[in-house]
Design a protein around this motif. Structure first.
Motif, short mmCIF file in Angstrom:
data_model
loop_
_atom_site.label_atom_id
_atom_site.label_comp_id
_atom_site.label_asym_id
_atom_site.label_seq_id
_atom_site.Cartn_x
_atom_site.Cartn_y
_atom_site.Cartn_z
N THR A 135 0.94 -0.97 -0.09
CA THR A 135 -0.32 -0.07 0.21
C THR A 135 0.66 0.92 0.42
O THR A 135 0.54 2.44 -0.49
CB THR A 135 -0.69 -0.16 0.83
N HIS A 162 -3.02 -6.97 -4.85
CA HIS A 162 -4.23 -7.35 -6.13
C HIS A 162 -4.67 -6.20 -6.21
O HIS A 162 -4.53 -4.54 -5.17
CB HIS A 162 -5.55 -7.70 -4.60
N SER A 192 -7.63 -4.88 -6.31
CA SER A 192 -9.03 -4.44 -5.93
C SER A 192 -8.00 -3.43 -4.03
O SER A 192 -8.88 -2.02 -3.90
CB SER A 192 -9.32 -4.70 -4.51
N LEU A 193 -7.23 -3.67 -3.65
CA LEU A 193 -6.00 -2.87 -2.94
C LEU A 193 -5.59 -1.29 -3.43
O LEU A 193 -5.55 -1.24 -2.84
CB LEU A 193 -5.83 -3.98 -1.23
N LYS A 253 -8.04 0.94 -3.48
CA LYS A 253 -8.81 1.21 -2.55
C LYS A 253 -7.59 2.76 -2.14
O LYS A 253 -8.16 3.79 -1.73
CB LYS A 253 -8.21 0.29 -1.79
N HIS A 254 -5.83 1.96 -2.24
CA HIS A 254 -5.60 3.18 -1.81
C HIS A 254 -4.70 3.99 -2.43
O HIS A 254 -5.08 5.86 -1.68
CB HIS A 254 -3.95 2.34 -1.33
N ARG A 266 -7.85 5.97 -2.46
CA ARG A 266 -8.16 6.87 -0.99
C ARG A 266 -7.43 8.39 -0.73
O ARG A 266 -8.13 9.41 0.00
CB ARG A 266 -7.19 5.92 0.49
N ALA A 273 -11.31 11.27 -2.50
CA ALA A 273 -10.13 10.85 -1.86
C ALA A 273 -10.80 10.99 -0.47
O ALA A 273 -11.63 12.38 -0.18
CB ALA A 273 -9.27 12.09 -2.34
N HIS A 296 5.00 2.37 8.72
CA HIS A 296 5.17 2.05 7.44
C HIS A 296 7.00 1.45 8.16
O HIS A 296 7.02 2.15 6.73
CB HIS A 296 4.86 2.33 6.26
N GLN A 330 4.67 -7.18 3.76
CA GLN A 330 4.30 -6.63 1.84
C GLN A 330 4.63 -8.69 1.25
O GLN A 330 4.14 -8.84 0.53
CB GLN A 330 5.77 -5.88 1.01
N THR A 354 -10.34 -9.68 1.20
CA THR A 354 -11.13 -10.08 -0.55
C THR A 354 -11.26 -8.52 -0.93
O THR A 354 -11.30 -7.73 -0.19
CB THR A 354 -12.15 -10.86 -0.69
N PRO A 355 -11.72 -8.63 -2.32
CA PRO A 355 -11.83 -7.34 -3.19
C PRO A 355 -13.18 -6.94 -2.42
O PRO A 355 -13.40 -5.31 -1.19
CB PRO A 355 -12.46 -8.36 -3.95
N ALA A 382 -11.81 -4.88 1.10
CA ALA A 382 -11.00 -3.48 0.80
C ALA A 382 -11.82 -2.63 0.15
O ALA A 382 -11.34 -1.61 -0.35
CB ALA A 382 -9.75 -3.92 -0.62
N GLY A 383 -13.06 -2.80 0.05
CA GLY A 383 -14.15 -1.97 -0.25
C GLY A 383 -15.01 -1.04 0.18
O GLY A 383 -13.56 -0.19 1.08
N TYR A 439 -13.22 -0.45 3.71
CA TYR A 439 -11.86 -1.04 4.22
C TYR A 439 -11.21 -1.31 5.52
O TYR A 439 -10.57 -1.79 5.99
CB TYR A 439 -10.57 -0.39 2.95
N ASN A 448 -0.10 -6.79 3.18
CA ASN A 448 0.37 -5.36 2.09
C ASN A 448 0.21 -4.35 2.40
O ASN A 448 0.74 -3.39 2.10
CB ASN A 448 -0.43 -6.08 0.88
N HIS A 449 0.86 -4.01 3.93
CA HIS A 449 0.21 -2.99 4.05
C HIS A 449 1.27 -2.74 5.19
O HIS A 449 2.78 -2.10 5.10
CB HIS A 449 -0.83 -2.69 4.83
#
Lengths: 229, 229, 229, 229
Positions: free
Chosen positions: A115, A208, A210-211, A214-215, A218, A224, B96, B105, B132-133, B136-137, B140, B167-168
């Motif tokens: 992300t 993915h 979708s993620l 999303k990011h 955002r 946003a 992060h 990641q 899942t998608p 993540a929608g 989120y 992943n974050h």
């Protein structure tokens, strides 16, 4: 002329060594005034410690020096090509920051593993193809710009605001020089983490769709919701 | 209101860049007053250099902003889920930081390879499953909290006070925000050393249960004997 | 005597720890006055923090101490061999900088993977052969110089101004001590990026001859156009 | 009592975080007065920033606290075993410095790949065997000392003044606490470079006996000629 823009471009340039993105004079930042069609860029080979705002060089989009007693950065022709080809960008930063440069030397695009990447770059950060001996000859710096533009044939440069010039190093851009600088810092972090990700898990997969969406969304576009507005 | 808590949460937030755990605004710290059922969190996208204690936002556990003129961190819903699910925790830190983020990641839990790890985390630091998608929608950030809680189904969050969000990046927690910050620093060190351990010896084994228990219990629980008491 | 040269050599020496090229006393810089045939070098094992310009030792090219109350660097005989064999060089820097030293320990030359390398070194940076037990005996430091010179049998030392002494560490040189220092910094960066390049892409290829020439000749020789002139 | 020794041990302790060898309170330094048979050690879990020379604890070689209102380092029993078994040593430093700790976690000795290593350590730096569950139990810290001593059955601790405690971290020593500190810094550098050496060349060989001897004996013993004397 362009005193305000010079100050902004100066500020971005001297931030490059402070952010550990350049050693010595290995980098340059520029910013453009789109109405006047003029851009301001660092002079070639001048120490950041000695650089003054009035040392910056003003160029037009034909490659003529409009103001300044010093020679512009040797990479000026690359900046010029990018300003011409990407009309939405207002600033460019070039560095030899070690992680991004290593990916450039490896000739690989940086996969989007997380992300942090997706917050700024909507997809992999491409690496250009190698230049031919002819392209590396007479108009080398101009051709560097041309192969960058070629790499963005199918990519929106405002969605992926950076590139790796094969064997050379990164360029980043944005709506102004400050945004280009910001992304140069991000690119270096993302380049480092992508390396470790692959060595922690050789089967690591890109984030993915979708993620990633999303990011990126955002922080960008009309829906946003990151930060204060 | 909550001036003391705001100061503590503020102090933890500005420590994040000083400890090299965040670049720009990539992180947030929060602390809760369990009696009042209110928590204090960093506002979204505000530079650490400009942040003031009174900028912090007060939220209730239903997700309503109780005080503050700024929007809370975009990750607020994740903090909220953790405060709800883990009643013993009093503070949360999200960063992060590059080593922990690289493990996230890579989609891998951090194995417990040594006593530095065992001094703070009683077992591997888990990585959540991918979302899942759908997750993540719309909701989120709330779902990020839900998959974290799911990863602790069989783990006591006070024994393993941190997680990698796939992943974050990492979240850590503790009895207060300062302890959460402390563990964010530890996690980054542990993440780095685990990487090198595996690359020095691909057959490296996790620390033996007896040594792990010894170290964790030297520092935690009624028979702890580390430090002054 | 040689007050100006001593000051320059002093300045280069104290820059070594500042540039993170040496720990403790692990390095030395020297500079030569070709007309007088005398060179100035750091004394052996003196802390950089306590070093004064007048502590520097003046040596002739027969290896005699001409001035100075302290013993010269234990590596003096190596510097001497290089000054004798490479008449165009005016300064030498030796460090144990970690990246370059690791390549030396690995017994490998550093391939030329990118333009950062090609801007300063026109081809791979060679690693010397191992010394025989006899060479590592009585006149060890002199023999270190001899195997370096041997490695440059077919290389122009002004085109490739640095070397890795197998199992030991790097030496760099230039027209004066400041240029030698500059290249010691570059070598460390280049050594780091070459490592990452190979681990990002095991099939990474050295930079093409055309691009290498372009970059080296942008900065060196009569047609150079980098910087201000 | 022992004011001078306390000051030296204090100085070494506060140098540990400055040299990036410890985070928080993860380390301790001690020094012994061999005539009195008493050693001075850091108190357990006290922040380096708040530590004062008079906080240091004086212990005898039976493990009794002779002076000091604070509890000694939790690793005191390990120091004690080393002072008993190695009569020539006058100071000990323990850290969790990341490179050395990673080798300890990997359960591997650090091979002697170069002259930086050989200048201080005459051969590989050993890693102890794993402790049994019984050893990791009641008298854990004492047993840590015992397995260290066991690893030096055939090694002179004055020739190889450091060790990796498996799964834990490094201990170094010397004729006094300052020398132990110096070697803790060297060990961390050597540990880093050994890692990169192996990853630059998987077939890298340890430094030849002749070169190792040359370097160790340049700095140690009656024929040493490094430095001023």
């Amino acid at each position: 002329m362009l005193e305000k823009l010079k100050q902004k471009v100066y500020d971005a340039n001297i931030e490059l060594p402070r952010r550990n993105l350049v050693e010595f004079t290995w980098g340059n930042a520029s910013g453009i005034d789109r109405e006047l069609g003029l851009f301001v860029i660092k002079p070639s080979g001048v120490d950041y410690a000695k650089l003054k705002p009035y040392d910056l060089v003003v160029m037009d989009l034909e490659g003529n020096r409009v103001e300044g007693r010093l020679r512009p950065s040797s990479d000026t022709a690359t900046h010029l090509e990018l300003y011409r080809a990407f009309p939405e960008i207002g600033g460019i930063v070039h560095t030899h920051s070690p992680w991004a440069t290593s990916w450039a030397q490896a000739g690989r695009s940086i996969p989007s593993y997380g992300t942090t990447h997706a917050d700024y770059f909507y997809g992999a950060i491409p690496c250009t193809r190698n230049m031919t001996p002819e392209e590396a000859g007479e108009e080398y710096e101009k051709n560097a710009g041309i192969v960058i533009v070629e790499a963005f044939k199918d990519i929106n440069p405002m969605h992926v605001p950076g590139v790796l010039c094969a064997n050379h190093g990164p360029f980043t851009w944005g709506k102004d020089v400050n945004e280009a600088l910001h992304r140069a810092v991000v690119l270096e972090q993302v380049a480092k983490m992508a390396f470790y990700t692959e060595h922690m898990n050789p089967h690591a997969e890109e984030i993915h769709q979708s993620l990633m969406s999303k990011h990126f969304l955002r922080k960008h576009g009309s829906n946003a919701y990151y930060g204060q507005r």
